[in-house]
Design a protein around this motif. Structure first.
Motif, PDB file in Angstrom:
ATOM      1  N   ARG A 122       0.354  -5.138   4.236  1.00 36.77           N
ATOM      2  CA  ARG A 122      -0.768  -4.390   3.666  1.00 36.77           C
ATOM      3  C   ARG A 122      -0.548  -4.130   2.170  1.00 36.77           C
ATOM      4  NH1 ARG A 122      -2.418   1.798   5.094  1.00 36.77           N
ATOM      5  NH2 ARG A 122      -0.185   1.982   4.709  1.00 36.77           N
ATOM      6  N   ILE A 123      -1.638  -4.209   1.411  1.00 37.75           N
ATOM      7  CA  ILE A 123      -1.622  -4.004  -0.037  1.00 37.75           C
ATOM      8  C   ILE A 123      -2.782  -3.087  -0.435  1.00 37.75           C
ATOM      9  CG2 ILE A 123      -0.452  -6.155  -0.642  1.00 37.75           C
ATOM     10  CD1 ILE A 123      -3.183  -7.478  -1.000  1.00 37.75           C
ATOM     11  N   PRO A 124      -2.728  -2.498  -1.630  1.00 38.49           N
ATOM     12  CA  PRO A 124      -3.843  -1.653  -2.071  1.00 38.49           C
ATOM     13  C   PRO A 124      -5.067  -2.477  -2.436  1.00 38.49           C
ATOM     14  CG  PRO A 124      -1.804  -1.170  -3.285  1.00 38.49           C
ATOM     15  CD  PRO A 124      -1.599  -2.466  -2.575  1.00 38.49           C
ATOM     16  N   ALA A 125      -6.240  -1.895  -2.263  1.00 44.84           N
ATOM     17  CA  ALA A 125      -7.491  -2.493  -2.731  1.00 44.84           C
ATOM     18  C   ALA A 125      -8.463  -1.374  -3.085  1.00 44.84           C
ATOM     19  CB  ALA A 125      -8.097  -3.416  -1.681  1.00 44.84           C
ATOM     20  N   GLU A 184       0.155  -9.568  -3.519  1.00 48.16           N
ATOM     21  CA  GLU A 184       1.034  -9.408  -2.354  1.00 48.16           C
ATOM     22  C   GLU A 184       1.872  -8.148  -2.521  1.00 48.16           C
ATOM     23  OE1 GLU A 184       4.339 -10.033  -3.215  1.00 48.16           O
ATOM     24  OE2 GLU A 184       4.247 -11.519  -4.808  1.00 48.16           O
ATOM     25  N   ASN A 185       2.741  -7.896  -1.540  1.00 41.82           N
ATOM     26  CA  ASN A 185       3.452  -6.624  -1.474  1.00 41.82           C
ATOM     27  C   ASN A 185       4.709  -6.569  -2.324  1.00 41.82           C
ATOM     28  OD1 ASN A 185       4.876  -8.477   0.192  1.00 41.82           O
ATOM     29  ND2 ASN A 185       5.800  -6.795   1.327  1.00 41.82           N
ATOM     30  N   ASP A 204      -7.727   1.106   3.004  1.00 40.36           N
ATOM     31  CA  ASP A 204      -6.350   1.273   3.481  1.00 40.36           C
ATOM     32  C   ASP A 204      -6.024   0.361   4.668  1.00 40.36           C
ATOM     33  OD1 ASP A 204      -7.625   2.509   5.607  1.00 40.36           O
ATOM     34  OD2 ASP A 204      -6.389   4.317   5.563  1.00 40.36           O
ATOM     35  N   ARG A 205      -6.840  -0.698   4.853  1.00 42.15           N
ATOM     36  CA  ARG A 205      -6.534  -1.708   5.864  1.00 42.15           C
ATOM     37  C   ARG A 205      -6.745  -3.109   5.261  1.00 42.15           C
ATOM     38  NH1 ARG A 205      -4.751   1.846   8.394  1.00 42.15           N
ATOM     39  NH2 ARG A 205      -4.734   2.228  10.643  1.00 42.15           N
ATOM     40  N   PHE A 220       0.831  -1.198   0.000  1.00 41.76           N
ATOM     41  CA  PHE A 220       0.000   0.000   0.000  1.00 41.76           C
ATOM     42  C   PHE A 220       0.869   1.254   0.000  1.00 41.76           C
ATOM     43  CE2 PHE A 220      -2.484   3.449   1.710  1.00 41.76           C
ATOM     44  CZ  PHE A 220      -3.751   3.263   1.170  1.00 41.76           C
ATOM     45  N   ASP A 221       1.838   1.328   0.913  1.00 38.52           N
ATOM     46  CA  ASP A 221       2.688   2.519   0.986  1.00 38.52           C
ATOM     47  C   ASP A 221       3.473   2.730  -0.297  1.00 38.52           C
ATOM     48  OD1 ASP A 221       2.002   3.570   3.459  1.00 38.52           O
ATOM     49  OD2 ASP A 221       3.522   2.447   4.549  1.00 38.52           O
TER      50      ASP A 221
END
Length: 504
Positions: free
Chosen positions: A450-453, A425-426, A172-173, A48-49
């Motif tokens: 954490r990854i984007p969705a 995955e990241n 974001d979670r 995500f970041d």
């Protein structure tokens, strides 16, 4: 008659009794029942970041604590600086040393634009657990073959997908369901499980130290000077007790393992092939495909390059592959370990379910235009368009997936559609938010980083950042709830089902 018995009578005879009405379902159920078509788009290898760490209103990089942002060496001391290592495990002269904190990939002094290929950090099952380090997220650089590159991120505001996220909902979670890489997280997407490989040879089994961590080679260097070295190289494909957790090949074509000389072209050589190891035996775990089919709900796994890869895999072993794991110009760069149903016996070559449910990406485009998508669609872009570091760039996949979203929005089925666009995955990239743990959340498989969705559709909240905790299994939970399916055992109790992103 009591109120309770009267309500029951109405429910049992609602069709026959005038004046009786079923209870009004909760708003979440009503919103969910308005969804007739669910489309899952599965991209590759970004935290995500790394892509959305600067997104307005999201829990981004600015919220990272000093402990999370400061990477440690193997001995627990902070790294002096972030050094990117090359294939030889030594500093890569193409990339300057950076201060020990997150840095922009697309800004000076690194200055790699989104249409350029960049290093691919290792993303493996046991590596990821050590990188997370109990939620401190401060061993990403030390436990990667590219070192400090793991701390890089983009300003995603020029991305077309960023604009879709601004218009609809960004979660974001959302955490990858399993630690590690693409292979395991594709299995998790369809069954919330890992494949079994009980008879894997010792050469495929991970070697762990007494604490259950990767065994470092004697003399493995400090992360200040070189990349970590472990006995099992990429982490080992199979756990000591027979779970297949890192990249392994299917027994059916298309596969990274060619057919046996003189054997069936639909199957692979059971002895395996070099670094690929032995193929995973056909699996029999219950999948979301099984539960959908049991209720008569239509579904399809669409994959970019599937037909070309199938023809490529069915060539004699002496013929060089042109599509499978091939990065030549014009190849779709097809990745067999991104095809989870192809590992399962129900979808063996010649089976009716294979022909019905495993189809090419071109079929997706035709079905979108014709308004004939099934109730549930999974789409795996060809490797060239997944945004996977090293063998493709970020921009190509951004354009490809945004173009598909445009087509879905223009489809006759848009009016009752929910699209979930997420990442497997990241990709080994750092993220500052600790994965959920504890009862109802953490188990042996994950969740990982954490990854984007993105959640997109006419029934989705607009301009919304959803802070509800989810993981990859949340997609299964959503599909199961919407169509009244038998729940899959591995789905985590506390993971949300994505309905908070729907309009009330």
């Amino acid at each position: 008659m009591t109120v309770r018995s009267s309500r029951l009578a109405c429910l049992l005879a609602a069709a026959a009794l005038a004046g009786c009405a079923a209870p009004t379902p909760p708003a979440g159920d009503a919103a969910l029942q308005r969804i007739g078509h669910i489309v899952v788009i599965y991209a590759e290898n970004h935290s995500f970041d790394n892509l959305y760490g600067l997104f307005p209103g999201a829990d981004g990089i600015a919220n990272a604590t000093a402990e999370q942002a400061t990477q440690l060496d193997h001995d627990g001391t902070p790294l002096k600086e972030l050094i990117t290592f090359g294939n030889d495990g030594k500093p890569d002269p193409r990339f300057p040393p950076m201060p020990n904190k997150p840095f922009r990939i697309d800004a000076p002094p690194v200055s790699r634009s989104i249409d350029q290929r960049v290093p691919s950090p290792i993303h493996a099952f046991f590596h990821n657990q050590e990188q997370i380090n109990g939620g401190r997220n401060n061993l990403f650089a030390a436990m990667s073959q590219v070192g400090g590159w793991t701390m890089g991120y983009y300003d995603g505001s020029p991305f077309r997908l960023w604009q879709w996220a601004r218009e609809y909902t960004l979660a974001d979670r959302f955490f990858m369901g399993a630690f590690g890489g693409s292979y395991l997280n594709h299995q998790y997407l369809i069954c919330a499980c890992a494949a079994r490989h009980e008879n894997a040879p010792d050469s495929m089994r991970v070697k762990l130290d007494p604490d259950g961590k990767l065994t470092k080679k004697p003399g493995s260097p400090s992360a200040n000077v070189g990349a970590v070295q472990v006995v099992s190289g990429g982490g080992g494909q199979v756990t000591p007790d027979g779970w297949s957790v890192n990249t392994s090949q299917p027994s059916y074509q298309p596969s990274g393992v060619p057919p046996a000389e003189g054997g069936s072209l639909d199957l692979v050589d059971p002895k395996g092939s070099g670094s690929m190891g032995q193929p995973v035996p056909p699996q029999t775990q219950r999948t979301i495909g099984d539960t959908l089919s049991a209720k008569g709900i239509s579904w399809t796994w669409y994959s970019g390059g599937w037909n070309a890869a199938l023809a490529d895999g069915r060539q004699p072993p002496s013929v060089k592959r042109q599509v499978i794991y091939t990065r030549d110009e014009g190849s779709p760069m097809f990745q067999p370990h991104h095809q989870p149903f192809n590992y399962h016996a129900r979808f063996a070559p010649g089976a009716a379910d294979r022909a019905q449910h495993l189809r090419d990406g071109d079929d997706l485009l035709r079905d979108v235009a014709a308004g004939t998508l099934p109730a549930v669609s999974f789409y795996k872009p060809a490797g060239r368009y997944t945004q996977h570091p090293s063998y493709t760039d970020v921009k190509s996949g951004d354009q490809h997936m945004a173009d598909l979203l445009d087509k879905l929005k223009a489809s006759p089925q848009w009016k009752d559609m929910l699209i979930v666009l997420t990442y497997d995955e990241n990709g080994g990239y750092w993220d500052h938010v600790p994965p959920p743990s504890g009862p109802g959340w953490g188990d042996r498989l994950g969740p990982g980083t954490r990854i984007p969705a993105l959640l997109i559709g006419p029934g989705v909240r607009r301009g919304f950042v959803d802070h509800t905790p989810y993981d990859t299994g949340s997609i299964l939970k959503l599909i199961t709830r919407r169509f009244g399916l038998e729940p899959l055992a591995g789905v985590r109790e506390k993971a949300g089902d994505l309905t908070p992103a729907l309009q009330p």
